[in-house]
Enzyme design. Sequence first.
Site, PDB file in Angstrom:
ATOM      1  CE1 TYR A 245     -29.445 -41.319 -29.571  1.00 41.50           C
ATOM      2  CE2 TYR A 245     -31.315 -39.806 -29.620  1.00 41.50           C
ATOM      3  CZ  TYR A 245     -30.365 -40.556 -30.286  1.00 41.50           C
ATOM      4  OH  TYR A 245     -30.316 -40.552 -31.657  1.00 41.50           O
ATOM      5  CG  HIS A 292     -24.526 -39.612 -28.921  1.00 43.22           C
ATOM      6  ND1 HIS A 292     -25.739 -40.145 -28.597  1.00 43.22           N
ATOM      7  CD2 HIS A 292     -24.108 -40.254 -30.042  1.00 43.22           C
ATOM      8  CE1 HIS A 292     -26.035 -41.071 -29.486  1.00 43.22           C
ATOM      9  NE2 HIS A 292     -25.076 -41.144 -30.379  1.00 43.22           N
TER      10      HIS A 292
END
Length: 318
Positions: A245, A292
């Site tokens: 994400y 990430h």
Amino acid sequence: MIVFKRLRRQYIILFLSLITICLLVYIKTSQNIVLKRLCSCKTCVMDFMEDEWVVYHFNPKVPPILNRKNSELHQDIYNWWMGLQYSAKKVNYTEVVDQLFSLFPDKEHFSDGGPDRCRTCAVVGNSRNLLGSHYGTLIDIHDVVFRINEGPTKGYERDVGSKTTHRILYPESAVDLDNSTHLVLFPFKIMDMKWLISSFTTRNITRTYIPVKPFIHANKHKVMILHPGFIKYVHERWLHRHGRYPSTGFVTLIFALHVCDEVNVFGFEASSDGTWHHYFDETNNHYNGGPHGGDFENKTMHQLLQRKKISLYKGFTL
Ligand code: C5P
């Protein structure tokens, strides 16, 4: 006869005034059309949107902020968001939304864009490249100053400024805010929304997957919640699903593109060896080590810079 003449003169003056007003309106409108000005800043985020790369990535119709009206989630958004949760058993999303908007402002935020607006925004990340930068005054002159997670101002004013209009955070990164700052929740999971409710009511949530503050000081009239659909859009459209994400900083940057007319970015980028240093602590993780896609986020930010959608203030090279 005299009355008749006076009346005629008044009609002529009225007629001429009307013509002048029409001419002025026409000139202003045609200027806007010719220059395609969509805000009153020198350069606007929304100018020249025909660039193919921008058209593909930027969808101005995706609402960044949740409200009751836009809260229903498409099945694919719901499934993706649920996939991020470590445990969402026995949680009813609709009930949580009901509770949220009985406590916090339920409105359409940031729908005031137009040719007369020039909203300048500083997005301030937490990189150590801010140390020694003397950016404080420059950051503070922006209309909106976004700060992220714990990033403090006290003791760092010369380099990071002292103004904070919006702070983007989640339970595990929460800090106390003053009364004038907007708390913008980044809901990675439903539990984060429940924590926000609890923080303003029972204060009984003390743990998510780690211990969290049961209560933070913030103005409940200034609370906003990022829309889960916006987080998915950033992950898919902007990051092509790199990482599990997007990072809080990258979501904040795209949020700013959606709601500001001019976006200036400070305190982003890892050091040359990829270390994720903060200006305020000794964190030294590698920026691709977490959930990430740090490298891809960085490349995308540079594309935005190249296409003149943002300005990047690099501070001191680390
Ligand atoms: O580390 P943290 O997530 O709190 O930092 C906030 C944001 O600042 C990050 O999401 C990232 O976008 C940016 N940042 C950065 N380079 C660093 C540290 C933070 O780009 N060295």
